[in-house]
Design an enzyme around this catalytic site. Structure first.
Site, short mmCIF file in Angstrom:
data_model
loop_
_atom_site.label_atom_id
_atom_site.label_comp_id
_atom_site.label_asym_id
_atom_site.label_seq_id
_atom_site.Cartn_x
_atom_site.Cartn_y
_atom_site.Cartn_z
N GLU A 186 -23.16 -18.31 -74.04
CA GLU A 186 -23.56 -16.92 -74.68
C GLU A 186 -25.09 -17.09 -74.63
O GLU A 186 -25.61 -18.14 -75.46
CB GLU A 186 -23.16 -17.00 -75.99
N HIS A 187 -25.72 -16.20 -73.98
CA HIS A 187 -27.31 -16.00 -74.07
C HIS A 187 -27.92 -16.98 -73.08
O HIS A 187 -29.42 -16.97 -73.12
CB HIS A 187 -27.73 -15.97 -75.47
N ASP A 206 -27.55 -16.77 -69.92
CA ASP A 206 -27.84 -16.55 -68.56
C ASP A 206 -29.18 -15.99 -68.53
O ASP A 206 -29.70 -16.57 -67.29
CB ASP A 206 -26.78 -15.29 -68.37
N GLY A 255 -18.53 -1.03 -76.51
CA GLY A 255 -18.96 -1.81 -77.58
C GLY A 255 -18.48 -2.86 -78.05
O GLY A 255 -18.77 -3.45 -79.21
N ALA A 256 -17.41 -3.52 -77.33
CA ALA A 256 -16.40 -4.75 -78.00
C ALA A 256 -17.18 -5.94 -77.41
O ALA A 256 -16.61 -6.91 -77.69
CB ALA A 256 -15.43 -4.40 -77.44
N SER A 280 -18.45 -3.60 -70.88
CA SER A 280 -18.23 -2.21 -70.20
C SER A 280 -19.39 -1.57 -69.38
O SER A 280 -19.14 -0.88 -68.24
CB SER A 280 -17.66 -0.98 -71.31
N ASP A 322 -22.86 -10.80 -66.55
CA ASP A 322 -21.81 -9.79 -66.73
C ASP A 322 -21.51 -9.00 -65.16
O ASP A 322 -20.25 -9.02 -64.92
CB ASP A 322 -22.23 -8.66 -67.39
N TYR A 372 -30.97 -8.14 -79.74
CA TYR A 372 -31.01 -8.97 -78.53
C TYR A 372 -32.54 -9.26 -78.05
O TYR A 372 -32.51 -10.37 -77.46
CB TYR A 372 -30.10 -8.04 -77.44
#
Length: 399
Positions: A38-39, A41, A139-140, A144, A189, A241
């Protein structure tokens, strides 16, 4: 009907209401779950995402003029602009003059035209109508936005005859998100959405964009990936972020490296002396998370998925304590899932809300769902949405 056929049917119905032209086809792209990494990338590091069986669908038809019109089942009205004014829709990074939802598909069209100009090719003048529907929760933390970008990029790549490969289309999606929408995300993503494979994750080197398919073996191990959507919505374009990304850039500068990817765990003692405490904690998360990704791949290949639980748990602790992007709801979801029998659990996505994942024996899924519901109710939190996901195919043309 399944959720997927529901979403595809909704896209077809919306297109019929939107356009007088026949559809040229139906394209789709999935959301993604990041198993670990996570983070990392945007720090040129390593990630291990997989595409999920929740998809965004885009029905596209060719118009007889030079306009692009986009509609979504999540928006009240379509947005309709001439192709030749796309450049003026995004006058500066993150300042679109259209509704934010429309900045994603229009940003993809803009980025494709920009790439055509840079490559010396003639930009197509064919207008299009695009109707979008999705069953990827918004938002999950399941990306998306990349699903929208992947579906629209795949469709326009075909109808405009661009001939770009999936990695190039992932770059188009990232540029749309970074420059048109203004979300400073990396490319994980988009790559996951374009390149997904059944029962597999994709190891991505975010510096070289080299990819490897990593078999997960969930079916053989009788394991299921449970998603716990806390329903605490987040947005990548917001400040948290961006603050984390800026801290990573400060840390890399303090250590004299191009990106935190260039540091190892052995460098952390020196890093602690070179920067303030908060920046160091951000750096420590990235450096140790990169190592956890590589350790997870090795463990999957040598021991199988039942052995990766401690790595998932350590990743969540690092995001909670060092990167400080978890929430009480996410922490509670992770703790409840573990207590109910999950092998390992962690928040997934950009943080500040969204979802957690729990690697769970198939015969414990109901217990995990009940445990989450009970603990959320006792804490006075809104009910979480708990569901399973299956590692699935990436972007494709469906019709």
């Amino acid at each position: 009907m399944t959720q997927a056929t529901d979403a595809a049917a909704a896209a077809r119905a919306l297109f019929t209401a939107l356009s007088d032209h026949p559809p040229a086809g139906l394209w789709s792209a999935p959301g993604r779950v990041n198993l670990i990494g996570e983070h990392t990338d945007y720090n040129d590091g390593f990630v291990l995402p997989f595409a999920i069986d929740h998809r965004t669908y885009a029905v596209v038809g060719i118009r007889d003029d030079d306009r692009i019109r986009v509609a979504s089942t999540l928006a009240e009205a379509p947005v309709d602009v001439p192709l030749d004014v796309l450049d003026r829709l995004f006058p500066s990074v993150g300042s679109p003059v259209v509704a934010q939802w429309a900045a994603y598909p229009l940003g993809v069209a803009w980025a494709l035209r920009q790439a055509a100009t840079a490559g010396g090719r003639t930009t197509p003048a064919t207008g299009v109508d695009i109707a979008i529907a999705s069953d990827v929760p918004v938002g999950a933390g399941l990306s998306s936005s990349a699903a929208i970008e992947g579906a629209v990029a795949s469709a326009l790549n075909d109808v405009w005859g661009r001939g770009l490969d999936p990695v190039a289309l992932a770059r188009i999606g990232r540029r749309a998100e970074n420059e048109a929408v203004g979300a400073p995300t990396g490319i994980m993503d988009q790559m996951a959405s374009m390149l997904g494979r059944p029962d597999a994750a994709i190891l991505i080197d975010c510096r070289s964009l080299h990819t490897e398919v990593v078999d997960l073996g969930l079916d053989a191990a009788d394991l299921v990936l449970v998603v716990i959507d806390t329903r605490v919505s987040h947005a990548h374009a917001t400040g948290g972020y961006r603050d984390r990304r800026e801290a990573c850039e400060r840390g890399a500068a303090a250590m004299g490296v191009a990106a935190l990817r260039d540091l190892t765990v052995d460098d952390l003692a020196r890093a602690e002396r070179a920067m303030d405490a908060t920046t160091f904690r951000r750096v420590r998360h990235i450096v140790t998370e990169d190592q956890r990704v590589l350790d997870t791949v090795r463990t999957l290949r040598e021991q199988g998925p039942t052995a990766i639980g401690p790595l998932l748990d350590a990743s969540h602790a690092s995001m909670r304590d060092d990167f400080e992007i978890s929430t009480p709801e996410l922490d509670m979801a992770v703790e409840a899932a573990r207590a109910a029998g999950a092998i390992g659990a962690r928040m997934t996505g950009g943080g500040f809300g969204g979802a957690a994942i729990a690697l769970t024996p198939r015969d414990r899924v109901d217990e995990v769902e009940l445990a989450v519901a009970s603990t959320f109710d006792e804490a006075g939190f809104a009910p979480a949405h708990v569901f399973t996901v299956v590692p699935s195919d990436g972007a494709r043309r469906d019709e």
